[in-house]
Design a protein around this motif. Structure first.
Motif, PDB file in Angstrom:
ATOM      1  N   THR A  46      61.944  81.774  87.494  1.00  0.00           N
ATOM      2  CA  THR A  46      60.778  81.757  86.203  1.00  0.00           C
ATOM      3  C   THR A  46      61.636  82.152  85.107  1.00  0.00           C
ATOM      4  O   THR A  46      60.991  81.643  84.042  1.00  0.00           O
ATOM      5  N   GLU A  88      54.759  78.080  86.331  1.00  0.00           N
ATOM      6  CA  GLU A  88      54.627  78.175  88.217  1.00  0.00           C
ATOM      7  C   GLU A  88      53.363  78.041  87.988  1.00  0.00           C
ATOM      8  O   GLU A  88      52.524  77.827  89.094  1.00  0.00           O
ATOM      9  N   ASP A 165      58.913  74.677  88.259  1.00  0.00           N
ATOM     10  CA  ASP A 165      58.952  76.543  88.391  1.00  0.00           C
ATOM     11  C   ASP A 165      57.846  75.851  90.137  1.00  0.00           C
ATOM     12  O   ASP A 165      56.712  75.700  90.183  1.00  0.00           O
ATOM     13  N   GLU A 166      58.272  75.788  91.149  1.00  0.00           N
ATOM     14  CA  GLU A 166      57.946  75.114  92.489  1.00  0.00           C
ATOM     15  C   GLU A 166      56.829  74.789  92.689  1.00  0.00           C
ATOM     16  O   GLU A 166      56.438  74.848  93.116  1.00  0.00           O
TER      17      GLU A 166
HETATM   18 MG   LIG Z   1      59.374  82.963  89.758  1.00  0.00          MG
END
Ligand SMILES: [Mg+2]
Ligand SMILES: Nc1ncnc2c1ncn2[C@@H]1O[C@H](COP(=O)(O)OP(=O)(O)O)[C@@H](O)[C@H]1O
Length: 242
Positions: A46, A88, A165-166
């Motif tokens: 991140t 995220e 992010d993810e």
């Molecule tokens: Mg992360």
């Protein structure tokens, strides 16, 4: 080689307050491909994305996009290069409707009619929940539906580079399938994609390239397929059970 890389990080160090988080990140994101950024929790994934977007500043090293050093650019100017970033926490406004969230992400549009109609229909086909809950407050959506909205916001206008992010975090398998299909279609349109992922099977299905981080560095970079086929390497890099 470098001519084919849309984004390149060279020896990037990032400090957050007194903490030295990134210790010389080298990362190449080839144009038109899907690059997966993997690594254990706390590895620095991140922080790497936030450094690319100018939300943290590299204290050493360079961040280059399409040949320009963007390391000191303000975030809005970086975004204007055609880079979309889904953080995220997804960055959704819970009190606004799905439609209003999407409109805010469309730089040129004030009303839904001003969003490119064909593009909107395409987004609805990728993520039916966005159409279904169009006039609902975004805060009422499930986690998976919020992730769909977040990605929809990122692609409401054409972008050159999409950073997420993810994207599969906490998603049900059917929604993961939608996500993979969406990224595959974006790639087919020529969009370059950089995804942070914890889910190795998601990464294997989408990734062309992979970079694995540990302790604030990229410790492995190569073809996704080579990592997918090498269980011992996965174990060594990611600590996965064999
Ligand atoms: Mg992360
Ligand atoms: N705002 C912050 N303040 C202090 N330390 C942070 C902050 N954000 C992240 N870190 C630390 O930086 C390291 C990398 O975090 P992060 O980039 O979020 O890792 P990842 O995304 O790979 O899980 C971790 O040790 C984390 O605790």
């Amino acid at each position: 080689m470098s001519a084919d890389n849309l984004l390149t990080l060279d020896g990037v160090h990032t400090h957050i307050a007194a903490y030295h988080i990134l210790h010389g990140v080298d990362l190449a994101v080839p144009r038109g491909q899907v690059t997966m950024l993997l690594g254990r929790n706390g590895a620095g994934k991140t922080t790497t994305l936030r450094t690319i977007m100018g939300l943290w500043r590299a204290s050493r090293g360079s961040v280059r996009f399409a040949g320009q050093d963007i390391g000191q650019w303000p975030t809005p100017r970086i975004a204007e290069l055609g880079i979309a970033y889904v953080p995220e926490n997804m960055g959704i406004f819970a009190d606004l409707t799905v439609k209003e969230n999407l409109l805010l992400a469309a730089r040129g549009a004030r009303t839904a009619q001003q969003i490119d109609g064909a593009r909107l229909q395409w987004i609805f086909s990728l993520f039916p929940a966005v159409e279904k809950f169009w006039n609902h407050p975004a805060g009422k959506l499930s986690g998976g539906q919020k992730q769909m909205l977040a990605v929809s916001r990122a692609i409401v206008e054409p972008r050159e580079l999409l950073i997420v992010d993810e994207p599969s975090k906490g998603l049900a398998p059917a929604i993961i399938h939608n996500m993979i299909e969406a990224f595959a279609q974006l790639k087919a349109q020529g969009v370059t994609i950089l995804l942070v992922e914890q889910n190795l099977s998601f990464a294997e299905r989408l990734g062309d390239r992979v970079a694995v981080m540990d302790n604030g560095r990229v410790v492995h970079a190569g073809a996704m397929r080579a990592l997918a086929e090498d269980a011992a390497l996965q174990h060594a890099l990611l600590g996965l059970a064999l």
